[in-house]
Design a protein around this motif. Structure first.
Motif, short mmCIF file in Angstrom:
data_model
loop_
_atom_site.label_atom_id
_atom_site.label_comp_id
_atom_site.label_asym_id
_atom_site.label_seq_id
_atom_site.Cartn_x
_atom_site.Cartn_y
_atom_site.Cartn_z
N ALA A 131 0.77 -1.55 0.03
CA ALA A 131 -0.03 0.17 -0.38
C ALA A 131 0.82 1.40 0.08
N VAL A 132 1.74 1.14 -0.98
CA VAL A 132 2.75 2.04 -1.21
C VAL A 132 3.21 2.63 -2.54
N ASP A 133 2.97 4.45 -2.63
CA ASP A 133 2.49 4.34 -3.57
C ASP A 133 4.23 4.67 -4.30
N PRO A 134 3.80 4.12 -5.25
CA PRO A 134 5.95 4.72 -5.74
C PRO A 134 6.03 5.22 -6.58
N ASN A 135 5.07 6.55 -7.14
CA ASN A 135 5.23 7.29 -6.98
C ASN A 135 5.42 8.91 -6.23
N ARG A 136 5.40 8.86 -5.33
CA ARG A 136 6.11 9.38 -4.12
C ARG A 136 7.32 8.82 -3.44
N SER A 137 7.69 8.33 -4.60
CA SER A 137 8.94 7.46 -2.88
C SER A 137 10.14 7.31 -3.87
N PHE A 138 10.20 8.26 -4.94
CA PHE A 138 11.55 8.41 -5.99
C PHE A 138 12.27 9.07 -5.21
N GLY A 139 12.97 9.10 -4.06
CA GLY A 139 13.89 10.07 -2.78
C GLY A 139 14.96 9.15 -2.20
N GLU A 140 15.26 9.76 -1.13
CA GLU A 140 16.12 9.33 -0.58
C GLU A 140 15.65 8.12 0.71
N HIS A 141 14.31 8.29 0.96
CA HIS A 141 14.18 8.09 2.23
C HIS A 141 12.60 6.37 1.79
N GLY A 142 12.65 6.96 -0.03
CA GLY A 142 11.56 5.98 -0.97
C GLY A 142 11.46 4.14 -0.33
N VAL A 198 -3.25 26.19 -13.25
CA VAL A 198 -3.00 25.81 -14.80
C VAL A 198 -2.27 26.89 -15.88
N VAL A 199 -0.62 26.92 -15.71
CA VAL A 199 -0.16 27.88 -16.00
C VAL A 199 0.06 27.61 -17.90
N ALA A 200 -0.33 27.59 -18.43
CA ALA A 200 -0.49 27.04 -20.26
C ALA A 200 -1.48 26.21 -20.25
N PRO A 201 -1.98 26.66 -21.72
CA PRO A 201 -3.36 25.31 -21.96
C PRO A 201 -3.19 24.04 -21.95
N GLY A 202 -3.63 23.57 -20.59
CA GLY A 202 -3.06 21.98 -20.42
C GLY A 202 -1.50 21.40 -20.10
N VAL A 203 -1.18 22.69 -19.43
CA VAL A 203 -0.13 22.54 -18.56
C VAL A 203 -0.71 22.82 -16.71
N ILE A 204 0.00 21.51 -15.92
CA ILE A 204 0.77 22.18 -14.29
C ILE A 204 1.52 21.77 -14.00
N ASN A 205 2.17 23.00 -12.99
CA ASN A 205 3.24 22.15 -12.50
C ASN A 205 3.16 21.94 -11.25
N TYR A 206 4.43 20.97 -10.70
CA TYR A 206 4.54 20.05 -9.42
C TYR A 206 5.98 20.55 -9.09
N PRO A 207 6.54 20.51 -7.53
CA PRO A 207 7.88 20.39 -7.20
C PRO A 207 8.06 19.03 -7.07
N VAL A 208 8.80 18.58 -8.89
CA VAL A 208 8.76 16.41 -9.14
C VAL A 208 9.36 15.93 -7.43
N LYS A 209 10.45 16.66 -7.43
CA LYS A 209 11.54 16.14 -6.63
C LYS A 209 11.22 16.11 -5.15
N SER A 210 10.73 17.06 -4.66
CA SER A 210 10.70 17.20 -2.92
C SER A 210 8.53 16.23 -2.98
N LEU A 211 8.32 16.20 -4.12
CA LEU A 211 7.28 14.69 -3.71
C LEU A 211 7.68 13.82 -4.27
N GLY A 212 8.69 13.22 -4.00
CA GLY A 212 9.25 12.09 -4.89
C GLY A 212 8.43 11.39 -6.11
N LEU A 213 8.22 12.53 -7.01
CA LEU A 213 7.88 11.76 -8.19
C LEU A 213 9.09 11.11 -9.58
N CYS A 214 8.45 10.36 -10.24
CA CYS A 214 10.08 9.65 -10.82
C CYS A 214 9.98 10.28 -12.51
#
Length: 305
Positions: free
Chosen positions: A135-146, A244-260
């Motif tokens: 029950a762990v989300d891999p797409n929140r686990s790409f980091g030092e403590h994943g 929405v920062v441009a048509p069809g685009v949002i942004n996340y802080p991908v590294k701090s969230l542990g995203l792939c």
């Protein structure tokens, strides 16, 4: 805010091992990783070297983890990375990566090194799930403590390539089941109330807020909108709670969230989000949209990298 009862756990209390075990006992295999992924990979030897980069032992299930390297790999060239199936239930992420490998591998020979990991989370693919068996989300686990074994294996594969990846496209979907199943389960697991965000009607991209590359993102949107519709912003100018920062685009802080999307250090990085539940999109369109996104991303990176 909606207090929605989840059948596992006590509202307001995070899950323990008993709840995780109860959740795991409910899961059933619905499709075959061997038939859908490994068998097609075995037919791609003309333009690819197939590499096993790890294995998952989820007794009684066992899964080899497999990546495709372009057979003309040259260490003097940069790398284009394509990842799919980080969330196993997001079908076109897997099949789009496989279709790109089958149809487009030869198009980039001699120009850039291609590395395709079509199914990062094979147990989740088979069980049509977002999480792994713990029950762990891999797409929140790409980091030092994943904590996800799937994420750890992929990070080990990519460690020797740090500084060499020019472009990384991580293939995902946003589905109606996000709102009906997966987000309520997440809230229950973490002991929090469920807060609906809605489901964007169409394709969109998630860029890196620390490295947004807006022209790169728009080049991908322009390619995909020839195949399927682009999700509009809601009345507040948002999608899934993000501006929405441009048509069809949002942004996340991908590294701090542990995203792939944050693991490669690529100059050009994006996460695709196809909407397969739309009455205006077929499964074939979803796969084609993923391929178009990958091709547009690599083409832009080669032209501007």
């Amino acid at each position: 805010m909606i207090e929605r009862f989840h059948p596992i756990g006590v509202p307001g209390q995070p899950w323990g091992e008993a709840e995780r075990s109860a959740w795991r006992a409910q899961q059933r295999r619905q499709r075959s990783y061997a038939e859908d992924v490994l068998d097609p990979l075995a037919r791609l030897h003309a333009h690819w070297d197939v590499q096993a980069y790890g294995e998952l032992d989820y007794a009684p299930d066992f899964y080899p983890l497999v990546a495709l390297h372009g057979c003309d790999w040259d260490h003097a060239r940069p790398v284009a990375l394509v990842t799919g199936g980080v969330h196993g239930y997001e079908t076109s992420g897997v099949h789009g990566a496989l279709k790109f490998a089958a149809d487009c591998g030869s198009a980039y020979e001699g120009r850039i090194n291609l590395l395709v990991v079509p199914c990062v989370s094979p147990w989740a693919y088979e069980h049509v799930q977002r999480w792994n068996p713990a029950a762990v989300d891999p797409n929140r686990s790409f980091g030092e403590h994943g904590a996800a074994l799937e994420s750890i294996a992929l990070m080990r594969l990519l460690a020797p390539l740090q500084g060499r990846v020019l472009v990384h496209v991580d293939l995902h979907e946003t589905t109606d089941s996000d709102e009906s199943e997966f987000r309520p389960a997440l809230a229950a697991r973490d002991g929090k109330p469920f807060e609906p965000n809605g489901i964007p009607d169409g394709f969109y991209l998630v860029g890196d807020s620390e490295n947004p590359q807006p022209q790169f993102q728009q080049a991908i949107i322009a390619a995909v909108e020839r195949i399927t519709h682009i999700a509009p912003a809601d009345a507040q100018g948002m999608m899934i709670g993000s501006p929405v920062v441009a048509p069809g685009v949002i942004n996340y802080p991908v590294k701090s969230l542990g995203l792939c999307a944050g693991i490669s250090g690529a100059k050009y990085v994006t996460t695709t989000e196809v909407y397969p539940d739309s009455p205006k999109a077929t499964a074939a369109q979803c796969n084609d949209a993923q391929v178009a996104a990958v091709r547009a991303a690599i083409d832009y990176a080669l032209a501007h990298g």
